[in-house]
Scaffold this motif. Structure first.
Motif, PDB file in Angstrom:
ATOM      1  N   ASP A  96       2.567   8.489  -9.751  1.00 12.00           N
ATOM      2  CA  ASP A  96       2.995   8.026  -8.433  1.00 12.00           C
ATOM      3  C   ASP A  96       2.200   6.793  -8.017  1.00 12.00           C
ATOM      4  O   ASP A  96       2.762   5.799  -7.563  1.00 12.00           O
ATOM      5  N   GLN A  97       0.904   6.850  -8.204  1.00 13.75           N
ATOM      6  CA  GLN A  97       0.043   5.738  -7.791  1.00 13.75           C
ATOM      7  C   GLN A  97       0.363   4.476  -8.587  1.00 13.75           C
ATOM      8  O   GLN A  97       0.387   3.376  -8.029  1.00 13.75           O
ATOM      9  N   VAL A  98       0.638   4.628  -9.874  1.00 20.99           N
ATOM     10  CA  VAL A  98       0.990   3.472 -10.711  1.00 20.99           C
ATOM     11  C   VAL A  98       2.322   2.875 -10.263  1.00 20.99           C
ATOM     12  O   VAL A  98       2.456   1.653 -10.139  1.00 20.99           O
ATOM     13  N   ILE A  99       3.303   3.738  -9.999  1.00 21.34           N
ATOM     14  CA  ILE A  99       4.606   3.247  -9.536  1.00 21.34           C
ATOM     15  C   ILE A  99       4.455   2.535  -8.193  1.00 21.34           C
ATOM     16  O   ILE A  99       5.030   1.456  -7.980  1.00 21.34           O
ATOM     17  N   TRP A 101       1.743   1.079  -6.981  1.00 20.58           N
ATOM     18  CA  TRP A 101       1.026  -0.180  -7.210  1.00 20.58           C
ATOM     19  C   TRP A 101       1.947  -1.234  -7.821  1.00 20.58           C
ATOM     20  O   TRP A 101       1.992  -2.379  -7.349  1.00 20.58           O
ATOM     21  N   LEU A 102       2.688  -0.825  -8.867  1.00 17.54           N
ATOM     22  CA  LEU A 102       3.598  -1.779  -9.503  1.00 17.54           C
ATOM     23  C   LEU A 102       4.676  -2.249  -8.534  1.00 17.54           C
ATOM     24  O   LEU A 102       4.983  -3.442  -8.460  1.00 17.54           O
ATOM     25  N   GLY A 103       5.242  -1.314  -7.784  1.00 15.95           N
ATOM     26  CA  GLY A 103       6.334  -1.649  -6.880  1.00 15.95           C
ATOM     27  C   GLY A 103       5.921  -2.495  -5.697  1.00 15.95           C
ATOM     28  O   GLY A 103       6.643  -3.401  -5.284  1.00 15.95           O
ATOM     29  N   GLY A 108       6.661  -6.320  -5.504  1.00 20.13           N
ATOM     30  CA  GLY A 108       6.921  -6.680  -4.108  1.00 20.13           C
ATOM     31  C   GLY A 108       6.881  -8.172  -3.834  1.00 20.13           C
ATOM     32  O   GLY A 108       7.824  -8.722  -3.253  1.00 20.13           O
ATOM     33  N   PRO A 109       5.819  -8.867  -4.239  1.00 17.38           N
ATOM     34  CA  PRO A 109       5.766 -10.314  -3.985  1.00 17.38           C
ATOM     35  C   PRO A 109       6.833 -11.124  -4.735  1.00 17.38           C
ATOM     36  O   PRO A 109       7.186 -12.218  -4.315  1.00 17.38           O
ATOM     37  N   VAL A 110       7.367 -10.578  -5.806  1.00 18.92           N
ATOM     38  CA  VAL A 110       8.369 -11.285  -6.609  1.00 18.92           C
ATOM     39  C   VAL A 110       9.766 -11.139  -5.995  1.00 18.92           C
ATOM     40  O   VAL A 110      10.578 -12.052  -6.067  1.00 18.92           O
ATOM     41  N   VAL A 111      10.037  -9.987  -5.393  1.00 13.80           N
ATOM     42  CA  VAL A 111      11.356  -9.695  -4.831  1.00 13.80           C
ATOM     43  C   VAL A 111      11.437 -10.315  -3.445  1.00 13.80           C
ATOM     44  O   VAL A 111      10.678  -9.970  -2.553  1.00 13.80           O
ATOM     45  N   SER A 112      12.371 -11.222  -3.258  1.00 10.69           N
ATOM     46  CA  SER A 112      12.422 -12.006  -2.019  1.00 10.69           C
ATOM     47  C   SER A 112      12.694 -11.160  -0.779  1.00 10.69           C
ATOM     48  O   SER A 112      12.102 -11.382   0.268  1.00 10.69           O
ATOM     49  N   PHE A 113      13.577 -10.170  -0.851  1.00 12.37           N
ATOM     50  CA  PHE A 113      13.882  -9.413   0.355  1.00 12.37           C
ATOM     51  C   PHE A 113      12.777  -8.451   0.747  1.00 12.37           C
ATOM     52  O   PHE A 113      12.751  -7.943   1.855  1.00 12.37           O
ATOM     53  N   SER A 114      11.813  -8.193  -0.151  1.00 13.67           N
ATOM     54  CA  SER A 114      10.701  -7.307   0.209  1.00 13.67           C
ATOM     55  C   SER A 114       9.781  -7.979   1.229  1.00 13.67           C
ATOM     56  O   SER A 114       9.116  -7.313   2.006  1.00 13.67           O
ATOM     57  N   LEU A 120       9.497  -1.352   4.820  1.00 13.91           N
ATOM     58  CA  LEU A 120      10.708  -0.732   4.296  1.00 13.91           C
ATOM     59  C   LEU A 120      10.705  -0.777   2.768  1.00 13.91           C
ATOM     60  O   LEU A 120      11.084   0.191   2.111  1.00 13.91           O
ATOM     61  N   TRP A 121      10.275  -1.887   2.206  1.00 14.38           N
ATOM     62  CA  TRP A 121      10.172  -2.007   0.749  1.00 14.38           C
ATOM     63  C   TRP A 121       9.206  -0.947   0.210  1.00 14.38           C
ATOM     64  O   TRP A 121       9.516  -0.257  -0.762  1.00 14.38           O
ATOM     65  N   ALA A 122       8.052  -0.803   0.842  1.00 15.38           N
ATOM     66  CA  ALA A 122       7.055   0.182   0.403  1.00 15.38           C
ATOM     67  C   ALA A 122       7.632   1.596   0.466  1.00 15.38           C
ATOM     68  O   ALA A 122       7.420   2.404  -0.441  1.00 15.38           O
TER      69      ALA A 122
END
Length: 149
Positions: A96-99, A101-103, A108-114, A120-122
């Motif tokens: 869970d922690q890895v997912i 962190w990765l997400g 997160g910084p790569v995905v523009s709508f995040s 909400l993204w988190a």
């Protein structure tokens, strides 16, 4: 009515796991959201996520032991059962922690709508992670921890 009773009896374990797993997941998401609202996404995704998981591990052990798998272990056997449960749940907590962190930190910084709504993204990342975790936890519980003797 009898068909419904037969269905519940036949699939009780899976239905009970879905119900109590759903409650544990809901608890996990609510505590995550509360930490996020009170202390921010960074805290919720870090220390808050670990605390959140600890709370949910204790809740899940009690519900799985009591209602889902109806374990009758006592004495040293219950300690071994609890140890196995916690060990497996720590493994899925790390997953869970890895997912998370990765997400949040990597993707997160790569995905523009995040960037439009990072909270909400988190929460979406957390929800995705919980789907993976609940399936993994069922497999661990069914095959390793509460296996029928």
């Amino acid at each position: 009515m009898q068909k419904l009773k037969d269905f519940i009896k036949k699939y009780y374990e899976g239905l009970a796991y879905l119900f109590f797993g759903g409650l544990a997941t809901l608890l996990n998401l609510v505590v995550f959201a509360a930490f996020q609202a009170a202390f921010g996404t960074a805290f919720a995704a870090g220390i808050g996520n670990v605390l959140d998981n600890i709370i949910c591990i204790l809740f899940a052990y009690w519900t799985n032991r009591t209602f889902v798998f109806k374990s009758t272990n006592t004495g040293k056997a219950i300690l071994a059962e609890f140890g196995q449960f916690v060990s497996c749940r720590i493994a899925t907590m790390v997953m869970d922690q890895v997912i998370i962190w990765l997400g949040i930190s990597v993707l997160g910084p790569v995905v523009s709508f995040s960037s439009a709504n990072p909270q909400l993204w988190a929460m979406g990342v957390k929800l995705f992670s919980q789907v993976i975790v609940i399936v993994s936890n069922y497999v661990f519980s069914k095959l390793l921890i509460f296996k029928k003797k």
